[in-house]
Design a protein around this motif. Structure first.
Motif, short mmCIF file in Angstrom:
data_model
loop_
_atom_site.label_atom_id
_atom_site.label_comp_id
_atom_site.label_asym_id
_atom_site.label_seq_id
_atom_site.Cartn_x
_atom_site.Cartn_y
_atom_site.Cartn_z
N LEU A 45 44.71 -8.77 -38.64
CA LEU A 45 45.86 -9.66 -38.84
C LEU A 45 46.95 -9.36 -37.83
N ILE A 62 41.57 -12.83 -37.80
CA ILE A 62 42.45 -13.90 -38.22
C ILE A 62 43.62 -14.03 -37.25
N THR A 64 47.04 -14.52 -35.84
CA THR A 64 48.23 -15.20 -36.35
C THR A 64 47.90 -16.59 -36.90
N GLU A 65 46.63 -16.84 -37.20
CA GLU A 65 46.25 -18.14 -37.77
C GLU A 65 46.91 -18.37 -39.13
N TRP A 66 47.10 -17.30 -39.89
CA TRP A 66 47.72 -17.41 -41.20
C TRP A 66 49.23 -17.27 -41.06
N ASP A 67 49.96 -17.92 -41.95
CA ASP A 67 51.40 -17.71 -41.95
C ASP A 67 51.68 -16.32 -42.54
N ARG A 70 50.85 -15.63 -46.30
CA ARG A 70 49.42 -15.47 -46.62
C ARG A 70 48.92 -14.11 -46.13
N ALA A 71 49.34 -13.69 -44.94
CA ALA A 71 48.93 -12.39 -44.42
C ALA A 71 49.43 -11.27 -45.33
N PHE A 74 47.43 -11.23 -48.56
CA PHE A 74 46.07 -10.74 -48.36
C PHE A 74 46.04 -9.22 -48.26
#
Length: 171
Positions: A45, A62, A64-67, A70-71, A74
């Motif tokens: 992440l 992943i 920086t695909e997730w905001d 969400r990171a 997770f």
């Protein structure tokens, strides 16, 4: 995603918020951990800075695909979170159920991780550590001539991080 992964989850944060916060051995560490432990999945992440991770069925990059929300959420599902003293580590700082392996850059244990439960802080044995400086560029940081990254990060070996991960899972 968590339900589809192996029992043991390692979240790896390869880079922090400044240029000096990058562990040069992230890809090497990930490959070695996946080779040595069939019970581990790694989710990477945060900023990747073009680190060349080798594809592997138990490696999920992943980046920086997730905001951020969400990171952060997770990470609460991880067994171990590994990375520098940056936002993704700070968000799990006081989570007792999440092991943290913090690769210190400019801060000491005394002024950052001393009161974090379930935390191991690693740092390179270099004369400038801890510098207690926020770095916005390379002008005040000692770079390794080999990796061209921060000397304090370069001095943290893959073996030392592996030992901490193994100690966590082999209790």
């Amino acid at each position: 995603l968590r339900a589809t992964l192996t029992d043991r989850l390692v979240v790896l944060v390869p880079c922090g918020s400044s240029v000096t916060k990058q562990w040069p051995y992230c890809a090497e560490f990930a490959a070695r951990l996946l080779d040595e432990r069939e019970d581990v999945t790694i989710v990477v992440l945060g900023d990747l800075r073009d680190i060349p991770f080798k594809e592997h069925p138990r490696l999920k990059v992943i980046g920086t695909e997730w905001d951020v929300r969400r990171a952060f959420t997770f990470e609460l599902l991880a067994d171990v979170v590994i990375g520098q003293e940056t936002g993704l580590l700070n968000c799990v700082a006081h989570e007792r159920d999440v092991k943290k392996i913090v690769l210190l850059t400019h801060s000491s244990v005394e002024n950052l991780t001393r009161d974090w439960p379930n935390t191991v802080s690693l740092h390179g044995d270099v004369p400038c550590f801890p510098c207690h400086r926020l770095h916005y560029d390379w002008s005040g940081c000692h770079q390794s001539p080999v990796t061209k990254l921060a000397a304090c990060q370069t001095a943290i070996s893959v073996s030392s991080v592996m030992r901490e991960v193994d100690a966590t899972f082999d209790r």
